[in-house]
Structure formats: structure tokens, C-alpha cells
Design an enzyme around this catalytic site. Structure first.
Site, PDB file in Angstrom:
ATOM      1  N   LYS A 176     -30.913 -21.013 -10.665  1.00  0.00           N
ATOM      2  CA  LYS A 176     -30.711 -20.519  -9.300  1.00  0.00           C
ATOM      3  C   LYS A 176     -30.527 -21.677  -8.330  1.00  0.00           C
ATOM      4  O   LYS A 176     -31.320 -22.614  -8.340  1.00  0.00           O
ATOM      5  CB  LYS A 176     -31.927 -19.703  -8.859  1.00  0.00           C
ATOM      6  CG  LYS A 176     -32.163 -18.481  -9.719  1.00  0.00           C
ATOM      7  CD  LYS A 176     -31.596 -17.253  -9.067  1.00  0.00           C
ATOM      8  CE  LYS A 176     -32.655 -16.197  -9.021  1.00  0.00           C
ATOM      9  NZ  LYS A 176     -32.524 -15.230  -8.018  1.00  0.00           N
ATOM     10  N   LYS A 185     -23.619 -16.484 -11.812  1.00  0.00           N
ATOM     11  CA  LYS A 185     -24.576 -15.390 -11.718  1.00  0.00           C
ATOM     12  C   LYS A 185     -24.184 -14.593 -10.481  1.00  0.00           C
ATOM     13  O   LYS A 185     -24.323 -15.057  -9.349  1.00  0.00           O
ATOM     14  CB  LYS A 185     -25.998 -15.923 -11.578  1.00  0.00           C
ATOM     15  CG  LYS A 185     -27.036 -14.824 -11.600  1.00  0.00           C
ATOM     16  CD  LYS A 185     -28.430 -15.389 -11.741  1.00  0.00           C
ATOM     17  CE  LYS A 185     -29.450 -14.305 -12.046  1.00  0.00           C
ATOM     18  NZ  LYS A 185     -29.518 -13.246 -11.051  1.00  0.00           N
ATOM     19  N   TYR A 219     -19.834  -9.047 -17.957  1.00  0.00           N
ATOM     20  CA  TYR A 219     -20.165 -10.361 -18.511  1.00  0.00           C
ATOM     21  C   TYR A 219     -20.856 -10.323 -19.867  1.00  0.00           C
ATOM     22  O   TYR A 219     -21.266 -11.350 -20.373  1.00  0.00           O
ATOM     23  CB  TYR A 219     -20.984 -11.187 -17.522  1.00  0.00           C
ATOM     24  CG  TYR A 219     -22.097 -10.411 -16.821  1.00  0.00           C
ATOM     25  CD1 TYR A 219     -23.171  -9.898 -17.529  1.00  0.00           C
ATOM     26  CD2 TYR A 219     -22.038 -10.209 -15.443  1.00  0.00           C
ATOM     27  CE1 TYR A 219     -24.171  -9.208 -16.894  1.00  0.00           C
ATOM     28  CE2 TYR A 219     -23.044  -9.505 -14.793  1.00  0.00           C
ATOM     29  CZ  TYR A 219     -24.107  -9.012 -15.525  1.00  0.00           C
ATOM     30  OH  TYR A 219     -25.086  -8.315 -14.892  1.00  0.00           O
ATOM     31  N   CYS A 279     -47.814  -8.854  25.409  1.00  0.00           N
ATOM     32  CA  CYS A 279     -47.707  -8.161  26.679  1.00  0.00           C
ATOM     33  C   CYS A 279     -48.722  -7.030  26.611  1.00  0.00           C
ATOM     34  O   CYS A 279     -48.610  -6.153  25.756  1.00  0.00           O
ATOM     35  CB  CYS A 279     -46.299  -7.591  26.864  1.00  0.00           C
ATOM     36  SG  CYS A 279     -46.230  -6.417  28.230  1.00  0.00           S
ATOM     37  N   ASP A 328     -24.234 -11.798  -7.640  1.00  0.00           N
ATOM     38  CA  ASP A 328     -25.340 -11.198  -6.908  1.00  0.00           C
ATOM     39  C   ASP A 328     -24.958  -9.786  -6.463  1.00  0.00           C
ATOM     40  O   ASP A 328     -24.424  -9.582  -5.385  1.00  0.00           O
ATOM     41  CB  ASP A 328     -25.669 -12.084  -5.704  1.00  0.00           C
ATOM     42  CG  ASP A 328     -27.061 -11.800  -5.179  1.00  0.00           C
ATOM     43  OD1 ASP A 328     -27.800 -11.045  -5.836  1.00  0.00           O
ATOM     44  OD2 ASP A 328     -27.401 -12.329  -4.112  1.00  0.00           O
ATOM     45  N   CYS A 373     -45.073  -0.915  28.859  1.00  0.00           N
ATOM     46  CA  CYS A 373     -43.953  -1.860  28.801  1.00  0.00           C
ATOM     47  C   CYS A 373     -42.747  -1.218  28.104  1.00  0.00           C
ATOM     48  O   CYS A 373     -42.870  -0.664  27.007  1.00  0.00           O
ATOM     49  CB  CYS A 373     -44.394  -3.106  28.040  1.00  0.00           C
ATOM     50  SG  CYS A 373     -43.034  -4.210  27.610  1.00  0.00           S
ATOM     51  N   ASP A 429       0.839  -1.200   0.000  1.00  0.00           N
ATOM     52  CA  ASP A 429       0.000   0.000   0.000  1.00  0.00           C
ATOM     53  C   ASP A 429       0.871   1.247   0.000  1.00  0.00           C
ATOM     54  O   ASP A 429       0.557   2.254  -0.628  1.00  0.00           O
ATOM     55  CB  ASP A 429      -0.873   0.029   1.258  1.00  0.00           C
ATOM     56  CG  ASP A 429      -1.983  -1.000   1.171  1.00  0.00           C
ATOM     57  OD1 ASP A 429      -2.045  -1.713   0.146  1.00  0.00           O
ATOM     58  OD2 ASP A 429      -2.765  -1.103   2.139  1.00  0.00           O
ATOM     59  N   CYS A 478     -40.949  -6.251  30.905  1.00  0.00           N
ATOM     60  CA  CYS A 478     -41.536  -5.517  32.035  1.00  0.00           C
ATOM     61  C   CYS A 478     -42.088  -6.432  33.112  1.00  0.00           C
ATOM     62  O   CYS A 478     -42.486  -5.967  34.180  1.00  0.00           O
ATOM     63  CB  CYS A 478     -42.628  -4.572  31.528  1.00  0.00           C
ATOM     64  SG  CYS A 478     -44.083  -5.450  30.932  1.00  0.00           S
ATOM     65  N   LYS A 482     -25.705 -19.287 -21.360  1.00  0.00           N
ATOM     66  CA  LYS A 482     -25.914 -18.432 -22.528  1.00  0.00           C
ATOM     67  C   LYS A 482     -25.481 -19.159 -23.789  1.00  0.00           C
ATOM     68  O   LYS A 482     -24.488 -19.898 -23.757  1.00  0.00           O
ATOM     69  CB  LYS A 482     -25.052 -17.171 -22.407  1.00  0.00           C
ATOM     70  CG  LYS A 482     -25.304 -16.341 -21.191  1.00  0.00           C
ATOM     71  CD  LYS A 482     -24.249 -15.244 -21.069  1.00  0.00           C
ATOM     72  CE  LYS A 482     -24.580 -14.343 -19.885  1.00  0.00           C
ATOM     73  NZ  LYS A 482     -23.551 -13.316 -19.669  1.00  0.00           N
ATOM     74  N   CYS A 537     -43.883 -11.085  30.580  1.00  0.00           N
ATOM     75  CA  CYS A 537     -43.116 -10.341  29.580  1.00  0.00           C
ATOM     76  C   CYS A 537     -41.649 -10.237  30.017  1.00  0.00           C
ATOM     77  O   CYS A 537     -41.373  -9.820  31.151  1.00  0.00           O
ATOM     78  CB  CYS A 537     -43.722  -8.946  29.419  1.00  0.00           C
ATOM     79  SG  CYS A 537     -42.728  -7.864  28.388  1.00  0.00           S
ATOM     80  N   GLU A 541     -21.653 -19.622 -16.747  1.00  0.00           N
ATOM     81  CA  GLU A 541     -20.844 -18.688 -15.959  1.00  0.00           C
ATOM     82  C   GLU A 541     -21.576 -18.311 -14.685  1.00  0.00           C
ATOM     83  O   GLU A 541     -22.784 -18.508 -14.571  1.00  0.00           O
ATOM     84  CB  GLU A 541     -20.524 -17.441 -16.789  1.00  0.00           C
ATOM     85  CG  GLU A 541     -21.748 -16.662 -17.252  1.00  0.00           C
ATOM     86  CD  GLU A 541     -21.397 -15.506 -18.188  1.00  0.00           C
ATOM     87  OE1 GLU A 541     -20.644 -15.725 -19.148  1.00  0.00           O
ATOM     88  OE2 GLU A 541     -21.875 -14.392 -17.929  1.00  0.00           O
ATOM     89  N   ASP A 560       0.821   4.218  -2.576  1.00  0.00           N
ATOM     90  CA  ASP A 560       0.568   5.605  -2.171  1.00  0.00           C
ATOM     91  C   ASP A 560       1.666   6.542  -2.665  1.00  0.00           C
ATOM     92  O   ASP A 560       1.405   7.685  -3.026  1.00  0.00           O
ATOM     93  CB  ASP A 560       0.462   5.711  -0.645  1.00  0.00           C
ATOM     94  CG  ASP A 560      -0.795   5.022  -0.139  1.00  0.00           C
ATOM     95  OD1 ASP A 560      -1.691   4.757  -0.971  1.00  0.00           O
ATOM     96  OD2 ASP A 560      -0.866   4.726   1.074  1.00  0.00           O
TER      97      ASP A 560
END
Ligand code: IVH
Length: 669
Positions: free
Chosen positions: A306, A114, A221, A418, A116, A423, A31, A403, A282, A400, A112, A35
């Protein structure tokens, strides 16, 4: 070296390192070294401003804030893909393809991943990055050129002068999102539910400097222009041009090979740095694609397969009950943390006491969990053979947990409640709901701060939020509350006090049955809280009976709500604390005879855009919008975190459940 040569050399080197770091994920330098290159480039450009080009890496920092949303017409529509979920459906697709082509045609497929994320269109002209746009409804998207410029995986120039229109996906690496969510939790902010929503939101931020700070990546893609005869040749060429591609495609000569790819890929997708939810299949030859063409929504030459939601096993360490804003208690399982579909899960909803009884979930049990719609974790089943000796059936609480008041179970209802209107558990949930984005939108008020405020007695009712500016000293006593965070909190409270619409305030109060659609209708009528509050009940009843979209049940609920002495007192207190909430005049909505005429919609869950924007799209296309699914509702548009009630109602009324993308396709006609 002459400055101009050094400048191009630096630009080229930095571009190569960006590619190595952001696309290949194998940085070649530290890094620090990176930089240093960047600093040298900056210094050079300050000394010779004439050297700055649009392709210089210094142009990636953002800052040219977008003036608002600009629309772009997609020269070629951005289609979405039809889905398949099993082998039979995929074989059916193969058959359709073969029927559509000349008999005996040789068909090659490319399989290929998919990805998300959020779909993106990018245009290069004369070798330079020119345009970035979101998918929108497929015909018209949002211009996000300045945001895309900050994504370092996307080169600012390519060594090919021909126009390249690319389709791809903006994604967030799982590890990046985890890091960000840890920070957000530490700062008491809500974590992002999933990388898809975060990607779509960050890509469209109006302040492009903010986009520059987010770890967005992208993969392409599809190449729209016909520079190459086949898809796999195009992908290879994109890679050569330095454009980010997933590099995970395979050429298949039969549907069996595609199925084998799908099986193999499923085993390794967890180990990828980004989320995938399936495989896209495809046709490789572009000529064959043309022969097959498209339907109004999908190409006939591609389909998505899927994968089923991922399931994992973990152990229930405890079952507790969350108190909701109506007082309803929801049993929740505390789990040994496990990673499911890309995020770490340590709690899963058990819905209601009947559900716990039916599944017989016990503390100590090993349970199979999955994320429904890949978002909310659910307990699917208990692995009985692993049940530890002596595990006791769960007993629902009699009191509850917040309370201590005795709970009640309404007849025929699975929910325990409740009944204590004071509460504190209930109040916390109310405040949380009140201050969310669809409501009063008070930034910086996360769950644990709300807990502290209620527990410290600083907030005893909803209106007390707006009294906090006079309690600065007490606020500063709260753990982890410094001067700066206190200032920020008070500033966002101040802005909520002044800047919300009456419809937001009404929605935020959580009047039973009154969702944001009906709240807007009521707000349009009364303009502000004072007018509604001070109108006699009988007048409200008769006025609302004339208003389209507000039925008698809703009117009853609204009138009863403000009939309650406590609710009235809180409302008066909001007014006296200076909560403005005026409803602006709405532009008359001309409902044309559009593609959605005669159809009705309910929109729910966490969505990629503000819900009222989606409502407006539906209405502009001639559709009707309702807060709830009822008899005759045509579609339920479901985002993430969709509640059971809505899904069940959809099932009961035969309402079709669709995604935001499906809706966009319907709107596009
Ligand atoms: S091709 C005409 N390939 O899935 C075909 N789409 O459900 C255009 N997506 O909107 C899309 N990975 O955002 C294609 N390898 C991939 C993809 C992919 C993810 C997304 C894309 C599209 C959506 C359709």
C-alpha cells in the site's frame, strides 16, 4: 439481410463498441452512431421477439428489480490480501515465499495495480454471463447478477464454453464521480465521499435500473479455474476473450524488480482514470501457489503493497469555525482547491484550537495536506520557509460566528463552545444530524436547504421539520425551490414521520453518550417516545439499571436530557405533530459460541453497509457491540471519516483499529 444474422451482427458490433468505450476508453464511433445501432437492434427485437437472447445488449437496461437480498455461497472463498507498507516488509514476504518453496526454486512474480473499488465475482458458463456476486464475508456474498448485467464493460458472452469464475473490481472513474458530485452539490445532496463507497453501494442497489444509470466499470484480475499454468497467461487469455483487464501487470523475476515496478507505478497512477491504492504482488506459477496454500484469511502467494497517503501543498485562504450540534467550534481551513488522492479538496479540518496553535497554521501559509485514511483532508504541516511576511498567528474566536454569543472554553478542554442553546449555527448542525440516514433519514434535506430553513425562521427547533407540510407557501418562496422539489421534500418528510423506528428517533436526537446501539436497547425497552417521555425519572433509572448494556452514566445522560424543559417541549411537539416511531419487536438473537465470542466491537465512520447490519453480523458471530471505545474494547471497526475522539480512545485503551474487510474476515472465522 436475414433478421437473425443482422441480429447477431448488431449484438457483436455493439459489444465491440462497449468494449472500446468502457474498457479501452477509446470510442470508435460517435454516441449518435452507437444509439442508431441500438435503436435498430431494439426495432428488430420488437418485430422478432424470438431473437432476444440473454446476451443481447438490450438486456442491460435493468428493470428486473431484485426482490431483496439473495445470498450466494462462493464455491471458492474470496480471500483478501495481507498488507505491507515498506520495502522491508515486502522483502520479508519474498523470504517467506522462498522458505515455503523448495530451496533454489525460481520464483516469478506478477506485479499489478491494486484497484480501489468493490470486489466482485463473476461466473460464465457455456459462454454466457451467469452470475455476479459481491465478496460479502468471503464465504457468502450477495447476488448482484442483475446489477452486473447493466455494467457495459462486462461482456454478456465470451467465446469459450468452459466455466470461468473471475475475480475483479467494480470501479468508478474519477472524472465520472466528479461529474456526479458536482450535480449532487447543485441539487443540495451530499456528495459521495469516494469512488469505493459509491461503487459498492451502486452495485448493490435493489432497483437495477438505477445501477444501469450509474457509470460503473469493472476490471478482472484473477481466474479461479486452472485453465492456464500461470497468472500472466490467464490475464492474457482473459483479454483475448474480450474481458476487461487492467493491462498494467508486469512479470518480475525478483523482488528487486517488484520494488522497481512499485516505484514506477507510483509515478503514473495519478494519471489513471481510476483510483489505485497500491500494488498487488502475486506468484505467477499456479503450481507454486498451490504449494504455498493459504492462512485462514490470506493466500500465502500474494500480498498487497500500500502506498502512503498522497500529500500535496496548498495555501490557506482563511480559517473559520464550524459550529457543531453541541455548540463546539471546530476550526476549519479554507484552502486553494487542490486535487488529493482523486478528489478536489478546498477545506481541511484543523480539529481544535490547540492543534492550530501547535502547528502554528496562519492565513496565507502554504500547508501540506493529506487525506487520513484517504478520506478526510488533514493539515499535516506548515512550510515555514514560504510563510508570507506579516502573516499573523491565528486568534481563536471570542464570539460564536453564527449567533455572536461569547464563547466559553471548558477547563482542560481544547474545544471552544458556544453556550447559547438557541444558537442558529448549532441548530443547523442539530437538524443536519437529526435528518441523516442513521437518524430520521429525511431524504432531500441537504446542508444548504437546512441553512435556508433555519435562516428563514421556518425551522426553530427539530420538531419544526415535521411542521413544514403546513408551510408549503413559505417553502416555495425559498430560492431554487420549485413545485416539484417542494413536493419531493414534503413526501420524504411524510415518510420519515410514519416510517422510522424509535431507536432511529432516539439516535437522531443526539442525547450525549447515547449512540445507535444503546438507543436500540432503550427503544426495545420503551417501544416509543411517549412511553419513555411519560415514565417518571426515578422509574426510568430503576428500569434501565436492570438492562444489560446501559450503565449509570448513560442513564444519567438520558434522564438529564429529557429533564431539560426545551428537550421535553420538542419531544412533546414531535408527538403532537404525529411522528410515530414505534420500535418493532426484535427477533430473539441467539448468541452462539461464535468466532467473535468474548470480543467487543465499536463500529464507526462511513461504511459500505448500514451500521445495524454490521452490528447484527458481529452479534450473530457472538461478539458484543458498543457505541464507544472503552476499556476492554477489542476492536474499533473504522470506516471513512472517523473522528479523532474514537481514534484517540482506541489508542488509549489498546483497541485494535480494523477495516470493514478485516471484520468480515474475523466473522468468517
Ligand atoms: S487478488 C486471493 N488483485 O483487494 C487474492 N485483489 O485487499 C484475491 N483488489 O478483496 C485478490 N486490486 O477486492 C487482487 N489486482 C488485484 C486487486 C485486488 C484490488 C482488492 C480485492 C481484494 C482486496 C484485498
Amino acid at each position: 439481410m436475414n433478421p437473425s444474422r443482422r441480429h447477431s451482427q448488431l449484438c457483436r458490433e455493439i459489444a465491440e463498441h462497449d468494449h472500446a468505450y468502457y474498457v479501452l476508453d477509446v470510442p470508435k464511433i460517435s454516441d449518435r452512431q452507437y444509439d442508431a445501432l441500438f435503436a435498430e437492434l431494439g426495432a428488430l427485437e420488437r418485430a422478432h421477439p424470438e431473437l432476444i437472447t440473454p446476451a443481447s445488449p438490450t438486456q442491460r437496461v435493468g428493470g428486473s428489480a431484485r426482490e431483496g437480498v439473495t445470498k450466494v455461497n462462493h464455491e471458492h472463498p474470496m480471500l483478501s490480501l495481507d498488507n505491507t507498507y515498506d520495502e522491508a516488509q515486502l522483502r520479508e514476504f519474498d523470504r517467506r515465499v522462498r522458505d515455503g518453496l523448495k530451496s533454489g526454486a525460481v520464483v516469478h512474480y506478477v506485479a499489478e495495480p491494486k484497484l480501489d473499488g468493490a470486489s466482485l465475482s463473476v461466473v460464465y458458463k457455456d459462454g454466457l454471463f451467469k452470475l455476479g456476486a459481491t465478496r460479502g464475508d468471503g464465504k457468502v456474498g450477495e447476488d448482484v447478477t442483475e446489477n452486473v448485467r447493466t455494467i457495459r464493460a462486462i461482456p454478456l458472452s465470451i467465446p469459450d464454453a468452459r466455466q470461468h469464475t473471475l475475480r475483479g473490481e467494480v470501479v468508478i472513474y474519477k472524472r465520472d464521480l466528479e461529474r456526479i458530485n458536482e450535480l449532487r452539490l447543485a441539487n443540495d445532496e451530499e456528495p459521495f465521499a469516494n469512488p469505493r463507497n459509491a461503487a459498492s453501494g451502486w452495485l448493490r442497489l435493489l432497483d437495477t435500473r438505477q445501477t444501469a444509470e450509474r457509470p460503473l466499470r469493472a476490471f478482472f484480475y484473477e481466474l479461479v479455474e486452472r485453465h492456464y499454468p500461470s497468472h500472466h497467461a490467464a490475464l492474457q487469455a482473459l483479454d483475448k476473450l474480450g474481458l476487461p483487464t487492467h493491462g498494467l501487470h508486469e512479470l518480475c523475476t525478483s523482488v528487486d524488480e517488484v520494488l522497481a515496478f512499485i516505484e514506477r507505478f507510483d509515478k503514473r497512477r495519478d494519471s489513471l482514470p481510476y483510483e489505485t491504492d497500491g500494488v498487488v504482488v502475486k506468484i505467477d506459477e499456479l503450481v507454486q501457489r498451490d504449494l504455498l496454500g493459504k492462512t485462514s484469511r490470506f493466500p500465502r502467494w500474494a500480498i498487497a503493497y500500500k502506498y502512503a497517503a498522497e500529500q500535496v501543498t496548498t495555501v490557506v485562504r482563511g480559517i473559520e469555525s464550524d459550529v457543531g450540534r453541541s455548540g463546539a467550534l471546530t476550526p476549519v481551513a479554507n484552502l486553494d482547491p487542490v486535487s488529493v488522492s482523486g478528489t478536489v479538496v478546498s477545506r481541511a479540518s484543523l480539529h481544535n484550537i490547540d492543534y492550530v496553535a501547535e502547528k502554528d497554521v496562519r492565513v496565507g501559509d502554504s500547508v501540506v495536506i493529506e487525506k487520513a485514511g484517504e478520506i478526510i483532508p488533514q493539515v499535516v504541516s506548515v512550510e515555514l520557509e514560504k510563510r508570507p511576511k506579516g502573516a499573523e498567528p491565528w486568534t481563536p474566536p471570542t464570539h460564536c460566528p453564527a449567533c455572536g454569543h461569547a464563547v466559553v472554553r471548558a477547563q482542560d478542554m481544547a474545544a471552544l463552545r458556544c453556550p447559547n442553546s438557541k444558537c442558529t449555527g448549532r441548530l443547523k448542525a442539530l437538524v443536519f444530524y437529526f435528518t441523516r440516514r442513521t437518524g430520521m433519514d429525511v431524504d432531500r434535506l441537504g446542508w444548504s436547504l437546512i441553512e435556508q430553513l433555519v435562516d428563514a425562521g421556518l425551522v426553530r427547533d427539530l420538531a419544526d421539520i415535521f411542521a413544514l407540510p403546513s408551510k408549503r407557501e413559505q417553502l416555495l418562496q425559498l430560492p431554487r425551490m420549485g413545485d416539484k422539489s417542494c413536493d419531493n421534500l414534503l413526501a420524504s418528510i411524510e415518510s420519515a414521520k410514519q416510517g422510522r423506528k424509535f431507536s432511529q428517533l432516539l439516535t437522531a436526537l443526539g442525547v450525549p453518550l447515547l449512540g445507535s446501539v444503546a438507543a436500540t436497547t432503550v427503544a426495545q425497552h420503551y417501544r416509543n417516545l411517549r412511553a419513555l417521555l411519560h415514565a417518571p425519572a426515578e422509574q426510568v433509572r430503576s428500569e434501565l439499571s436492570e438492562v444489560h448494556g446501559i450503565g449509570p452514566k448513560l442513564t444519567d445522560s438520558l434522564v438529564n436530557y429529557f429533564d431539560d424543559a426545551h428537550h421535553r417541549a420538542v419531544a412533546e411537539k414531535l408527538l403532537s405533530l404525529g411522528v410515530v416511531a414505534e420500535e418493532p419487536e426484535r427477533e430473539a438473537l441467539v448468541v452462539v459460541d461464535g468466532p467473535l465470542s468474548g470480543q467487543s466491537f465499536c463500529v464507526t465512520g462511513v461504511l459500505s453497509r448500514p451500521r445495524d447490519a454490521i452490528h447484527a453480523d458481529i452479534q450473530k458471530a457472538g461478539g458484543e457491540v458498543h457505541d464507544r471505545v472503552k476499556k476492554g474494547t477489542t476492536y474499533l471497526v473504522a470506516g471513512d471519516k472517523v473522528g479523532d475522539t474514537k481514534r484517540k480512545a482506541a489508542q488509549k485503551h489498546g483497541t485494535k483499529v480494523i477495516t470493514e474487510q478485516d471484520l468480515a474476515a474475523l466473522v468468517a472465522g
